[in-house]
Design a protein around this motif. Sequence first.
Motif, PDB file in Angstrom:
ATOM      1  N   GLU A  76       0.675  -2.448  11.896  1.00  0.00           N
ATOM      2  CA  GLU A  76       0.790  -1.030  12.256  1.00  0.00           C
ATOM      3  C   GLU A  76      -0.535  -0.288  12.331  1.00  0.00           C
ATOM      4  O   GLU A  76      -0.602   0.760  12.974  1.00  0.00           O
ATOM      5  CB  GLU A  76       1.743  -0.337  11.256  1.00  0.00           C
ATOM      6  N   SER A  77      -1.584  -0.806  11.682  1.00  0.00           N
ATOM      7  CA  SER A  77      -2.803   0.004  11.561  1.00  0.00           C
ATOM      8  C   SER A  77      -4.051  -0.869  11.588  1.00  0.00           C
ATOM      9  O   SER A  77      -3.982  -2.102  11.443  1.00  0.00           O
ATOM     10  CB  SER A  77      -2.762   0.766  10.227  1.00  0.00           C
ATOM     11  N   TRP A  79      -6.230  -0.808   9.261  1.00  0.00           N
ATOM     12  CA  TRP A  79      -6.312  -1.311   7.881  1.00  0.00           C
ATOM     13  C   TRP A  79      -5.582  -2.653   7.782  1.00  0.00           C
ATOM     14  O   TRP A  79      -6.097  -3.628   7.234  1.00  0.00           O
ATOM     15  CB  TRP A  79      -5.666  -0.299   6.931  1.00  0.00           C
ATOM     16  N   ARG A  80      -4.382  -2.689   8.360  1.00  0.00           N
ATOM     17  CA  ARG A  80      -3.553  -3.898   8.254  1.00  0.00           C
ATOM     18  C   ARG A  80      -4.212  -5.064   8.982  1.00  0.00           C
ATOM     19  O   ARG A  80      -4.194  -6.203   8.501  1.00  0.00           O
ATOM     20  CB  ARG A  80      -2.160  -3.602   8.836  1.00  0.00           C
ATOM     21  N   ASP A 154      -1.393  -5.722  -2.117  1.00  0.00           N
ATOM     22  CA  ASP A 154      -1.585  -4.443  -1.412  1.00  0.00           C
ATOM     23  C   ASP A 154      -0.675  -3.366  -2.006  1.00  0.00           C
ATOM     24  O   ASP A 154      -1.118  -2.516  -2.751  1.00  0.00           O
ATOM     25  CB  ASP A 154      -1.378  -4.619   0.110  1.00  0.00           C
ATOM     26  N   ARG A 155       0.598  -3.392  -1.669  1.00  0.00           N
ATOM     27  CA  ARG A 155       1.542  -2.382  -2.175  1.00  0.00           C
ATOM     28  C   ARG A 155       2.236  -2.914  -3.428  1.00  0.00           C
ATOM     29  O   ARG A 155       2.008  -4.030  -3.857  1.00  0.00           O
ATOM     30  CB  ARG A 155       2.562  -2.041  -1.096  1.00  0.00           C
ATOM     31  N   ARG A 209       0.439   8.127  -2.634  1.00  0.00           N
ATOM     32  CA  ARG A 209      -0.472   9.154  -2.103  1.00  0.00           C
ATOM     33  C   ARG A 209       0.192  10.522  -2.126  1.00  0.00           C
ATOM     34  O   ARG A 209      -0.461  11.530  -2.407  1.00  0.00           O
ATOM     35  CB  ARG A 209      -0.925   8.772  -0.682  1.00  0.00           C
ATOM     36  N   ASN A 259      -3.004   7.875   6.719  1.00  0.00           N
ATOM     37  CA  ASN A 259      -3.958   6.813   7.084  1.00  0.00           C
ATOM     38  C   ASN A 259      -4.751   7.234   8.313  1.00  0.00           C
ATOM     39  O   ASN A 259      -4.441   8.246   8.968  1.00  0.00           O
ATOM     40  CB  ASN A 259      -3.289   5.444   7.244  1.00  0.00           C
ATOM     41  N   ASP A 289      -7.827   5.528   4.049  1.00  0.00           N
ATOM     42  CA  ASP A 289      -8.205   4.172   4.485  1.00  0.00           C
ATOM     43  C   ASP A 289      -9.720   4.025   4.578  1.00  0.00           C
ATOM     44  O   ASP A 289     -10.266   3.060   4.073  1.00  0.00           O
ATOM     45  CB  ASP A 289      -7.593   3.717   5.829  1.00  0.00           C
ATOM     46  N   CYS A 309      -9.292   3.024   1.047  1.00  0.00           N
ATOM     47  CA  CYS A 309      -8.450   1.994   0.444  1.00  0.00           C
ATOM     48  C   CYS A 309      -9.007   0.697   1.025  1.00  0.00           C
ATOM     49  O   CYS A 309      -8.960   0.485   2.231  1.00  0.00           O
ATOM     50  CB  CYS A 309      -6.987   2.195   0.829  1.00  0.00           C
TER      51      CYS A 309
HETATM   52  O1  GYE Z   1      -3.149   2.756   4.141  1.00  0.00           O
HETATM   53  C1  GYE Z   1      -2.125   1.797   6.038  1.00  0.00           C
HETATM   54  C2  GYE Z   1      -1.365   0.562   6.193  1.00  0.00           C
HETATM   55  O2  GYE Z   1      -0.509  -0.351   2.306  1.00  0.00           O
HETATM   56  C3  GYE Z   1      -2.606   0.565   1.777  1.00  0.00           C
HETATM   57  O3  GYE Z   1      -0.709   0.408   4.938  1.00  0.00           O
HETATM   58  C4  GYE Z   1      -1.715   0.051   2.840  1.00  0.00           C
HETATM   59  C5  GYE Z   1      -1.462   1.054   3.951  1.00  0.00           C
HETATM   60  C6  GYE Z   1      -2.668   1.579   4.673  1.00  0.00           C
HETATM   61  O4  GYE Z   1      -0.582   0.512   7.264  1.00  0.00           O
HETATM   62  O5  GYE Z   1      -3.083   1.975   7.041  1.00  0.00           O
END
Ligand code: GYE
Length: 364
Positions: A76-77, A79-80, A154-155, A209, A259, A289, A309
């Motif tokens: 999705e991002s 970061w991912r 991560d989470r 957050r 993010n 992020d 992050c």
């Molecule tokens: O902030 C976001 C990603 O879990 C820390 O997941 C991660 C988050 C991050 O999609 O960009």
Amino acid sequence: MKKKLAVLLAGTMVMASLVACGGNDAAPATNDAPAAEPAAEDTAEPVAEAEPEAEAEAPAASGGAISVGFAQVGHESDWRAANTQNYQDAFSEANGYELSFVDADNDNAVQLEAVRNFIQQEMDYICIAPIETAGWDTVLQEAQDAGIPVLIVDRSVDADPSLYTTQLGCDMVAEGETAGNWLGEYLDGADAKILVIEGSVGASATLGRTEGFNNIAAQHSEWEILDSQSGDFTQAGGQEVMESFIKSYSDFNVVVCQNDNEAYGAMDAMDAAGITYGVDGDVIIISFDATHDGLQYTLDGKINCNVECNPLQAQFAADVIQKLEAGQAVDAQTIVKDEAFVAPGITSQYAITMTQEVLDGRAY
Ligand code: GYE
């Protein structure tokens, strides 16, 4: 009797096809489906070829590659993407691993199915980056019953910690508090009308957050949170939520994006509406992020504050696995440290002022 049997059979068939569906859904996302079997062939030990069965059962113990199943959230991002690349680099064949990677595309059912496949394939270790905190007890119990150590990465999850080996990742509540503390310092008593673009619903990154920021907001009677909606951690989601906020609220001066990708979408929506933001604009933007592009926007003064992050977490997971391989105890939790960054011209006790040098040092 006959009717009952027919109903029962029909029920069984539905269940069977559901399972097959789930399997098919998960399959294309798996880069490395037949993972468990080739472990024996990969080994350099000639002895293993003579006893493939024994080797397949305990590849790590007998000197073969360590098999790791990684059930990733999705893509999705930015970061991912950095997090995925980091795992693929750290858990490479050259480093002695055989990584089975599944991109669950933010679908809980696909992620659960991936973990069950890893259990069936008798992986040596399973890493789960849980899409949501809820719903993990049963499958974690299944992994434990199969004797497979699970790393929650991560989470976090809300399951009983005795069901998994360790959890590692950033402290999401602390990140939210940093964002709130910085805003309090920056506004110095001025009013805030705040819009929040949250991450995906039910994710610990979102919950933490939000909780952290709200903890600080509760100390500021001059702040008002006008609205808080999920943008799914995507640029498109951030843009869509911001467009709807702009339609509903004419008076706001802070946008918190959970993010960087959401922040890019929110900036596009504000550009289109002629709303100015950043250090020289009307709206303060806070992001999370601190990826390379997010920090470029921070250096450019478009994002006021970007709370980091760090996605480069695979080495922590590899360290845990190496300790377990050596029969050593591991910590129940590892917190990956974060910084925060602010635009040039801002100084803060909570954040580092951005420079080109900081940006140049950011690899992701
Ligand atoms: O902030 C976001 C990603 O879990 C820390 O997941 C991660 C988050 C991050 O999609 O960009």
